[in-house]
Design a protein around this motif. Structure first.
Motif, PDB file in Angstrom:
ATOM      1  N   ALA A 181       0.813  -1.213   0.000  1.00  0.00           N
ATOM      2  CA  ALA A 181       0.000   0.000   0.000  1.00  0.00           C
ATOM      3  C   ALA A 181       0.844   1.259   0.000  1.00  0.00           C
ATOM      4  CB  ALA A 181      -0.922  -0.007   1.219  1.00  0.00           C
ATOM      5  N   ASN A 182       2.081   1.151   0.436  1.00  0.00           N
ATOM      6  CA  ASN A 182       2.965   2.313   0.529  1.00  0.00           C
ATOM      7  C   ASN A 182       4.104   2.278  -0.485  1.00  0.00           C
ATOM      8  OD1 ASN A 182       2.201   3.993   3.103  1.00  0.00           O
ATOM      9  ND2 ASN A 182       1.946   1.846   3.682  1.00  0.00           N
ATOM     10  N   ASN A 183       4.013   1.382  -1.463  1.00  0.00           N
ATOM     11  CA  ASN A 183       5.100   1.242  -2.422  1.00  0.00           C
ATOM     12  C   ASN A 183       4.638   1.165  -3.868  1.00  0.00           C
ATOM     13  OD1 ASN A 183       8.064   0.814  -1.272  1.00  0.00           O
ATOM     14  ND2 ASN A 183       6.632  -0.002   0.250  1.00  0.00           N
ATOM     15  N   GLY A 184       3.549   1.857  -4.186  1.00  0.00           N
ATOM     16  CA  GLY A 184       3.193   2.029  -5.581  1.00  0.00           C
ATOM     17  C   GLY A 184       2.341   0.966  -6.229  1.00  0.00           C
ATOM     18  N   PHE A 185       1.839  -0.001  -5.462  1.00  0.00           N
ATOM     19  CA  PHE A 185       0.894  -0.956  -6.039  1.00  0.00           C
ATOM     20  C   PHE A 185      -0.416  -0.238  -6.358  1.00  0.00           C
ATOM     21  CE2 PHE A 185       3.864  -3.838  -4.206  1.00  0.00           C
ATOM     22  CZ  PHE A 185       3.643  -5.104  -4.708  1.00  0.00           C
ATOM     23  N   ASP A 186      -1.173  -0.812  -7.262  1.00  0.00           N
ATOM     24  CA  ASP A 186      -2.464  -0.252  -7.672  1.00  0.00           C
ATOM     25  C   ASP A 186      -3.554  -1.229  -7.228  1.00  0.00           C
ATOM     26  OD1 ASP A 186      -4.474   1.187  -8.979  1.00  0.00           O
ATOM     27  OD2 ASP A 186      -4.154   0.117 -10.867  1.00  0.00           O
ATOM     28  N   LEU A 187      -3.856  -1.192  -5.945  1.00  0.00           N
ATOM     29  CA  LEU A 187      -4.745  -2.192  -5.360  1.00  0.00           C
ATOM     30  C   LEU A 187      -6.019  -1.553  -4.832  1.00  0.00           C
ATOM     31  CD1 LEU A 187      -1.986  -4.074  -3.319  1.00  0.00           C
ATOM     32  CD2 LEU A 187      -3.060  -4.870  -5.443  1.00  0.00           C
ATOM     33  N   PRO A 188      -7.172  -2.195  -5.027  1.00  0.00           N
ATOM     34  CA  PRO A 188      -8.432  -1.652  -4.521  1.00  0.00           C
ATOM     35  C   PRO A 188      -8.542  -1.806  -3.013  1.00  0.00           C
ATOM     36  CG  PRO A 188      -8.812  -3.809  -5.469  1.00  0.00           C
ATOM     37  CD  PRO A 188      -7.367  -3.475  -5.745  1.00  0.00           C
ATOM     38  N   ALA A 189      -9.250  -0.898  -2.373  1.00  0.00           N
ATOM     39  CA  ALA A 189      -9.433  -0.963  -0.930  1.00  0.00           C
ATOM     40  C   ALA A 189     -10.215  -2.203  -0.502  1.00  0.00           C
ATOM     41  CB  ALA A 189     -10.145   0.298  -0.434  1.00  0.00           C
ATOM     42  N   ASP A 190     -11.017  -2.756  -1.413  1.00  0.00           N
ATOM     43  CA  ASP A 190     -11.781  -3.963  -1.089  1.00  0.00           C
ATOM     44  C   ASP A 190     -11.087  -5.233  -1.602  1.00  0.00           C
ATOM     45  OD1 ASP A 190     -12.178  -3.624  -3.794  1.00  0.00           O
ATOM     46  OD2 ASP A 190     -14.360  -3.922  -3.723  1.00  0.00           O
ATOM     47  N   LEU A 191      -9.772  -5.164  -1.775  1.00  0.00           N
ATOM     48  CA  LEU A 191      -8.995  -6.329  -2.202  1.00  0.00           C
ATOM     49  C   LEU A 191      -9.286  -7.541  -1.322  1.00  0.00           C
ATOM     50  CD1 LEU A 191      -6.351  -7.359  -3.857  1.00  0.00           C
ATOM     51  CD2 LEU A 191      -5.189  -6.916  -1.690  1.00  0.00           C
ATOM     52  N   ASP A 192      -9.534  -8.683  -1.952  1.00  0.00           N
ATOM     53  CA  ASP A 192      -9.675  -9.952  -1.231  1.00  0.00           C
ATOM     54  C   ASP A 192      -8.347 -10.683  -1.315  1.00  0.00           C
ATOM     55  OD1 ASP A 192     -10.207 -12.445  -0.199  1.00  0.00           O
ATOM     56  OD2 ASP A 192     -11.923 -12.858  -1.507  1.00  0.00           O
ATOM     57  N   PRO A 193      -7.601 -10.775  -0.201  1.00  0.00           N
ATOM     58  CA  PRO A 193      -6.281 -11.406  -0.247  1.00  0.00           C
ATOM     59  C   PRO A 193      -6.305 -12.849  -0.730  1.00  0.00           C
ATOM     60  CG  PRO A 193      -6.574 -10.193   1.798  1.00  0.00           C
ATOM     61  CD  PRO A 193      -7.923 -10.262   1.142  1.00  0.00           C
ATOM     62  N   ASN A 194      -7.444 -13.521  -0.570  1.00  0.00           N
ATOM     63  CA  ASN A 194      -7.528 -14.936  -0.934  1.00  0.00           C
ATOM     64  C   ASN A 194      -8.060 -15.177  -2.342  1.00  0.00           C
ATOM     65  OD1 ASN A 194      -6.635 -15.843   1.662  1.00  0.00           O
ATOM     66  ND2 ASN A 194      -8.663 -15.337   2.468  1.00  0.00           N
ATOM     67  N   GLN A 195      -8.378 -14.118  -3.049  1.00  0.00           N
ATOM     68  CA  GLN A 195      -8.870 -14.287  -4.420  1.00  0.00           C
ATOM     69  C   GLN A 195      -7.717 -14.626  -5.354  1.00  0.00           C
ATOM     70  OE1 GLN A 195     -11.151 -11.007  -5.897  1.00  0.00           O
ATOM     71  NE2 GLN A 195     -11.244 -11.807  -7.990  1.00  0.00           N
ATOM     72  N   VAL A 196      -7.939 -15.579  -6.229  1.00  0.00           N
ATOM     73  CA  VAL A 196      -6.906 -15.955  -7.198  1.00  0.00           C
ATOM     74  C   VAL A 196      -6.714 -14.824  -8.193  1.00  0.00           C
ATOM     75  CG1 VAL A 196      -6.322 -17.564  -9.052  1.00  0.00           C
ATOM     76  CG2 VAL A 196      -7.340 -18.419  -6.937  1.00  0.00           C
ATOM     77  N   TRP A 197      -5.461 -14.496  -8.441  1.00  0.00           N
ATOM     78  CA  TRP A 197      -5.143 -13.433  -9.385  1.00  0.00           C
ATOM     79  C   TRP A 197      -5.088 -13.968 -10.807  1.00  0.00           C
ATOM     80  CZ3 TRP A 197      -0.671  -9.741  -7.478  1.00  0.00           C
ATOM     81  CH2 TRP A 197      -1.263  -8.593  -6.911  1.00  0.00           C
ATOM     82  N   THR A 198      -5.471 -13.110 -11.749  1.00  0.00           N
ATOM     83  CA  THR A 198      -5.315 -13.448 -13.159  1.00  0.00           C
ATOM     84  C   THR A 198      -3.908 -13.068 -13.599  1.00  0.00           C
ATOM     85  OG1 THR A 198      -6.075 -11.284 -13.919  1.00  0.00           O
ATOM     86  CG2 THR A 198      -7.752 -13.008 -13.622  1.00  0.00           C
ATOM     87  N   LYS A 199      -3.539 -13.534 -14.772  1.00  0.00           N
ATOM     88  CA  LYS A 199      -2.208 -13.232 -15.297  1.00  0.00           C
ATOM     89  C   LYS A 199      -2.034 -11.734 -15.486  1.00  0.00           C
ATOM     90  CE  LYS A 199       1.038 -15.025 -18.750  1.00  0.00           C
ATOM     91  NZ  LYS A 199       1.181 -15.950 -19.902  1.00  0.00           N
ATOM     92  N   GLU A 200      -3.063 -11.068 -16.028  1.00  0.00           N
ATOM     93  CA  GLU A 200      -2.932  -9.641 -16.271  1.00  0.00           C
ATOM     94  C   GLU A 200      -2.846  -8.847 -14.981  1.00  0.00           C
ATOM     95  OE1 GLU A 200      -6.226  -7.976 -18.435  1.00  0.00           O
ATOM     96  OE2 GLU A 200      -7.682  -8.426 -16.861  1.00  0.00           O
ATOM     97  N   GLU A 201      -3.532  -9.281 -13.938  1.00  0.00           N
ATOM     98  CA  GLU A 201      -3.451  -8.578 -12.654  1.00  0.00           C
ATOM     99  C   GLU A 201      -2.041  -8.649 -12.083  1.00  0.00           C
ATOM    100  OE1 GLU A 201      -7.659  -8.823 -10.349  1.00  0.00           O
ATOM    101  OE2 GLU A 201      -6.816 -10.764 -10.894  1.00  0.00           O
TER     102      GLU A 201
END
Length: 229
Positions: free
Chosen positions: A115-135
């Motif tokens: 959150a403090n190093n330039g990622f582009d993450l939504p505030a409602d990010l689900d840490p356990n959701q599987v990421w897609t290749k593009e994400e």
């Protein structure tokens, strides 16, 4: 809202979550399940660097998918991101940035770092959701370009068969990843951006990114101090 600065009894899922990028304490046994994996040498090199670890000691489980928490932790570790230059008013918690996070979760510190190093993450990010290749590629490229001080370059877009499947806001980072050789298309000139990214794919992309940064060091400069929450 997006954040732009901005023991033996563990279950298999928990082990996988911890193993993709947690520190290695004596991991020297090469992975034994990479015989048919094209990126075998890259994965083993990352293992030796301590960037990735296996599941059940000698197994990497290359075809297992990667969650958001795992992907973030892998990027944070591979790029050696931290909070060293940030002054916080109070002790930060993962839920200060991500409402669905667990402050006691193994990934909590990685989320704070992200959150403090330039990622582009939504505030409602689900840490356990599987990421897609593009994400995964999008997040890696944003952080890699910032912390590697990579110059902005003009590129000739790479044409590929499923480019129309890209999320619009990821098009730039995906194209730059292809031009720089961080990501590659398959034999049919496809990227499969909406497919869940696997451990072997994530590891290969991370390896390519690390090697690119080694070969193209950006100008030295200090990150500005940031006052945290």
């Amino acid at each position: 809202m997006k954040i732009n600065r901005t023991l033996l009894t563990l279950s298999t899922f928990a082990v996988m979550a911890l193993s993709i990028a947690q520190p290695s304490f004596a991991q020297t046994t090469p992975f034994t399940d990479l015989a048919n994996v094209a990126a075998k040498d890259k994965i083993l090199a990352l293992q030796q660097m301590g960037t990735i670890q296996g599941v059940e000691d000698s197994h990497f489980m290359p075809d297992a998918t990667v969650t958001a928490a795992q992907g973030i932790q892998l990027i944070v570790k591979a790029l050696d991101l931290n909070l060293d230059t940030i002054r916080f008013i109070k002790e930060p918690k993962a839920t200060d940035y991500f409402s669905k996070a667990d402050n006691n979760g193994w990934y909590a510190n990685a989320l704070i770092v992200a959150a403090n190093n330039g990622f582009d993450l939504p505030a409602d990010l689900d840490p356990n959701q599987v990421w897609t290749k593009e994400e995964f590629i999008h997040q890696l490229m944003l952080v890699m370009e910032r912390h590697g001080n990579l110059p902005m370059i003009k590129i000739v877009p790479v044409e590929f068969g499923d480019a129309d499947q890209l999320t619009v806001q990821y098009q730039g980072t995906i194209q730059r990843s292809l031009v720089l050789g961080i990501t590659a298309l398959d034999a049919d000139k496809l990227l499969h951006p909406k497919d869940a990214i696997t451990r072997k794919e994530a590891a290969e992309i991370i390896y390519n990114a690390v090697e690119y940064l080694k070969a193209h060091p950006g100008p030295k400069g200090e990150e500005p101090n940031t006052k945290g929450q």
